[in-house]
Write a protein that holds these residues in place. Sequence first.
Motif, PDB file in Angstrom:
ATOM      1  N   ALA A 126       0.848  -1.186   0.000  1.00 30.53           N
ATOM      2  CA  ALA A 126       0.000   0.000   0.000  1.00 30.53           C
ATOM      3  C   ALA A 126       0.884   1.236   0.000  1.00 30.53           C
ATOM      4  N   ALA A 127       0.348   2.324  -0.519  1.00 25.98           N
ATOM      5  CA  ALA A 127       1.117   3.570  -0.580  1.00 25.98           C
ATOM      6  C   ALA A 127       0.179   4.742  -0.400  1.00 25.98           C
ATOM      7  N   THR A 128       0.705   5.810   0.172  1.00 27.45           N
ATOM      8  CA  THR A 128      -0.075   7.036   0.332  1.00 27.45           C
ATOM      9  C   THR A 128       0.848   8.217   0.573  1.00 27.45           C
ATOM     10  N   HIS A 129       0.342   9.406   0.203  1.00 32.00           N
ATOM     11  CA  HIS A 129       1.074  10.637   0.511  1.00 32.00           C
ATOM     12  C   HIS A 129       0.535  11.272   1.794  1.00 32.00           C
ATOM     13  N   ARG A 130      -0.525  10.703   2.350  1.00 34.24           N
ATOM     14  CA  ARG A 130      -1.140  11.268   3.544  1.00 34.24           C
ATOM     15  C   ARG A 130      -0.419  10.808   4.807  1.00 34.24           C
ATOM     16  N   GLN A 131      -0.550  11.600   5.876  1.00 35.76           N
ATOM     17  CA  GLN A 131      -0.045  11.223   7.191  1.00 35.76           C
ATOM     18  C   GLN A 131      -1.122  10.358   7.852  1.00 35.76           C
ATOM     19  N   LEU A 132      -0.957   9.043   7.794  1.00 37.23           N
ATOM     20  CA  LEU A 132      -2.022   8.155   8.234  1.00 37.23           C
ATOM     21  C   LEU A 132      -2.305   8.271   9.735  1.00 37.23           C
ATOM     22  N   ALA A 164      -8.153  11.821  13.106  1.00 38.98           N
ATOM     23  CA  ALA A 164      -9.316  12.578  12.627  1.00 38.98           C
ATOM     24  C   ALA A 164     -10.511  11.673  12.346  1.00 38.98           C
ATOM     25  N   GLY A 165     -10.349  10.349  12.488  1.00 36.97           N
ATOM     26  CA  GLY A 165     -11.444   9.421  12.276  1.00 36.97           C
ATOM     27  C   GLY A 165     -11.707   9.085  10.828  1.00 36.97           C
ATOM     28  N   ARG A 166     -10.785   9.454   9.932  1.00 36.46           N
ATOM     29  CA  ARG A 166     -10.982   9.165   8.508  1.00 36.46           C
ATOM     30  C   ARG A 166     -10.350   7.850   8.079  1.00 36.46           C
ATOM     31  N   PHE A 167      -9.528   7.272   8.925  1.00 34.93           N
ATOM     32  CA  PHE A 167      -8.883   6.005   8.589  1.00 34.93           C
ATOM     33  C   PHE A 167      -8.927   5.117   9.819  1.00 34.93           C
ATOM     34  N   ARG A 168      -9.328   3.859   9.613  1.00 32.55           N
ATOM     35  CA  ARG A 168      -9.476   2.929  10.730  1.00 32.55           C
ATOM     36  C   ARG A 168      -8.138   2.647  11.393  1.00 32.55           C
ATOM     37  N   ALA A 169      -8.118   2.749  12.709  1.00 31.20           N
ATOM     38  CA  ALA A 169      -6.876   2.494  13.433  1.00 31.20           C
ATOM     39  C   ALA A 169      -6.441   1.037  13.274  1.00 31.20           C
ATOM     40  N   ASP A 170      -7.426   0.089  13.307  1.00 30.76           N
ATOM     41  CA  ASP A 170      -7.045  -1.326  13.214  1.00 30.76           C
ATOM     42  C   ASP A 170      -6.465  -1.649  11.838  1.00 30.76           C
ATOM     43  N   LEU A 171      -6.969  -0.997  10.781  1.00 30.54           N
ATOM     44  CA  LEU A 171      -6.410  -1.223   9.451  1.00 30.54           C
ATOM     45  C   LEU A 171      -5.014  -0.624   9.356  1.00 30.54           C
ATOM     46  N   TYR A 172      -4.834   0.549   9.943  1.00 24.91           N
ATOM     47  CA  TYR A 172      -3.506   1.178   9.931  1.00 24.91           C
ATOM     48  C   TYR A 172      -2.483   0.284  10.631  1.00 24.91           C
ATOM     49  N   TYR A 173      -2.855  -0.271  11.782  1.00 27.37           N
ATOM     50  CA  TYR A 173      -1.905  -1.119  12.514  1.00 27.37           C
ATOM     51  C   TYR A 173      -1.675  -2.450  11.797  1.00 27.37           C
ATOM     52  N   ARG A 174      -2.664  -2.876  11.006  1.00 30.89           N
ATOM     53  CA  ARG A 174      -2.490  -4.112  10.227  1.00 30.89           C
ATOM     54  C   ARG A 174      -1.533  -3.887   9.057  1.00 30.89           C
ATOM     55  N   LEU A 175      -1.585  -2.687   8.506  1.00 31.18           N
ATOM     56  CA  LEU A 175      -0.713  -2.380   7.359  1.00 31.18           C
ATOM     57  C   LEU A 175       0.644  -1.838   7.781  1.00 31.18           C
ATOM     58  N   GLY A 176       0.662  -1.103   8.868  1.00 29.85           N
ATOM     59  CA  GLY A 176       1.861  -0.329   9.204  1.00 29.85           C
ATOM     60  C   GLY A 176       2.799  -1.001  10.170  1.00 29.85           C
ATOM     61  N   HIS A 177       3.103  -2.290   9.950  1.00 29.54           N
ATOM     62  CA  HIS A 177       4.083  -2.962  10.811  1.00 29.54           C
ATOM     63  C   HIS A 177       5.421  -2.222  10.776  1.00 29.54           C
ATOM     64  N   TYR A 178       5.814  -1.820   9.573  1.00 30.68           N
ATOM     65  CA  TYR A 178       7.133  -1.179   9.399  1.00 30.68           C
ATOM     66  C   TYR A 178       7.038  -0.232   8.192  1.00 30.68           C
ATOM     67  N   PRO A 179       6.396   0.932   8.376  1.00 33.63           N
ATOM     68  CA  PRO A 179       6.241   1.857   7.235  1.00 33.63           C
ATOM     69  C   PRO A 179       7.598   2.269   6.662  1.00 33.63           C
ATOM     70  N   LEU A 180       7.651   2.354   5.344  1.00 36.66           N
ATOM     71  CA  LEU A 180       8.869   2.752   4.647  1.00 36.66           C
ATOM     72  C   LEU A 180       8.655   4.141   4.037  1.00 36.66           C
ATOM     73  N   LEU A 181       9.518   5.055   4.379  1.00 37.00           N
ATOM     74  CA  LEU A 181       9.391   6.428   3.897  1.00 37.00           C
ATOM     75  C   LEU A 181      10.302   6.650   2.699  1.00 37.00           C
ATOM     76  N   LEU A 182       9.708   6.969   1.549  1.00 34.50           N
ATOM     77  CA  LEU A 182      10.493   7.372   0.381  1.00 34.50           C
ATOM     78  C   LEU A 182      10.792   8.857   0.529  1.00 34.50           C
ATOM     79  N   PRO A 183      12.045   9.236   0.710  1.00 31.60           N
ATOM     80  CA  PRO A 183      12.353  10.654   0.936  1.00 31.60           C
ATOM     81  C   PRO A 183      12.117  11.471  -0.321  1.00 31.60           C
ATOM     82  N   PRO A 184      11.837  12.751  -0.165  1.00 33.02           N
ATOM     83  CA  PRO A 184      11.691  13.621  -1.345  1.00 33.02           C
ATOM     84  C   PRO A 184      13.008  13.729  -2.090  1.00 33.02           C
TER      85      PRO A 184
END
Length: 610
Positions: A457-463, A469-489
């Motif tokens: 998964a990929a996004t430019h948003r700060q999840l 803000a209640g726009r993204f499920r916390a449980d889904l974020y924790y399921r996806l975000g075991h080890y987020p990888l940041l592509l630097p600008p």
Amino acid sequence: MSSLPLAEIRRRFFDGGELPENSVPTPILHSWRRCLGLGLPAGRLRLPDRLDAPGLQHRQQDNADWLQLARPAIDALFDSVVDDGHVVIVADRHGVILDQMGHPAFLDRAERVALLPGMDWREDVRGTNAIGTALVLGGPVRVRGGEHYLERNRQLSCTAGAILSPQGALLGALDVSGLPRKLGDAQQQQVQAAVRHIEQRLFDDQARSLFELRFAPDVATLSTPRCGRLGFDEDGVLRAANRAALAALQLDWSLLGQTRFAGLSGQSLEHWLSRHGDNTASLRHGGQLYSARLLQPRPQAARQGSAVLPEKSSPASRNRDHVLPDGLLERARRLLEADIPVLVLGETGVGKERFVQALHAASSRRQQPLVAVNCAAIPEGLIEAELFGYEEGAFTGARKQGARGRLREADGGILFLDEIGDMPASLQARLLRVLQERTVVPLGGGNGQKVDIRIVAATHRQLEQEVSAGRFRADLYYRLGHYPLLLPPLRERGDVAQIAAGLLANHGAAARGITLAPALADFIRHHPWPGNLRQLDNLLKTLLALADDGQQLTVADLPHTLQPAAGAAPAASAAPTLAQLLQQHDGNASAAARALGISRSTFYRRLRQD
């Protein structure tokens, strides 16, 4: 060639003077210009550190498949050149030396210039050299003595060839190096013959599972490395080729996966086999008549410890190290292989999609589908049907036969959820259930289907903020975000001019002799690039489309929207007069000319007109 001594040609080049026509071979001159455009000094240069033993061993293991097939040709090349005092060098596709063997008398000299296993010999690191320049060109090159860009390498002469897979992917380079007076045409021909033999063995290895079409003007050459060879899958789609075939048919690697057997021969595979079997027949293409033979797949037991060679890579992925941060791709690959979702974060335009394509190509699932879904581009009312599919009659307007959906299409491969931060909240719960149960239930009911998928998964948003803000499920974020990888600008990736040079090479600039002027390279380094990698890549593709072959791109070639920024860049500073610019460089006309990206003679001519 020019009668001027090479030392004088070098002096004129680095002073910004005009060079006599054909003063050095065209590939050498183009390479010099690429190195100069990057600001690479020809004198003393701090060299990168040598890989330690575990690092070198890891590189060798990564290349073990093709090295195993190449070993007989490498050993034969060594036997043919060792008595003349030469060394044979094998490098990977990144220019790192994997192996070296040769005459003891020359090995000491090679060690003094760091021509050793574990050392990096890319062109943008070591300047013009046979290994690095062959990798840039994707073909053969010879660099003699002072033709090397770096002064320290003048004691060498080298000839090398790039090794390509049957899909056109860059695998590595084979090189012979020795003393300038001893290395000549014979060694260059030996290297090219060895590369042909290696590529033939690579093709043999893959062609066992394909329908192979061999063709040549003379039937006697159908069993030699010089014949054209094409590999087709059971659907008649072109999946593999050698250079001889592409040159004869005027095709390029990009057409693999798009060209069909019937389009080349005028008949299907089945029709050809029913008429000719594996006997010799005639093939006409572009007005040329060839003798041809079609061989059927030949099943084989897998070689112990072997892996499938890389799929055809796009030009952009051949040199992906120019645009991807070091180590990030390998980290993502390990997460993917462990069935841990890969979450890629980064600003718009940093190359998230490019990163995921490279990850797919580097993974064990590279032969399986990569299915991409842009969660921000599909209307909210359709995205559920797009992902999960639907049964017949599930909703008004549904196709009669239903649809599988992208999740089931990705079975066995990788599902890429781009812009997942924009996924509707109502769909996030269903996706979470799929991640947990690996079962897909289409709209309209029906039996659930088990799927074997890896998630990226990929996004430019700060999840984290989206969760708060209640726009993204916390449980889904924790399921996806075991080890987020940041592509630097782009602005944080080191020398942007080197990245630009890699992108130019990806788009064929080297073959056309198009290079960056030093002032343009400096502008690229200092521009903020708000659109990141996408903006830089689009600009370079546009400049190439407008450029003539052999042209040096300068600040003046930029579109007018970037000209003010170019004027503010340090190396492209618009001095009131050329005389003041000359004064800023302590009267050194060569330095002032380089700052403007023009030759010294052009600088003097403009100075007289100023």
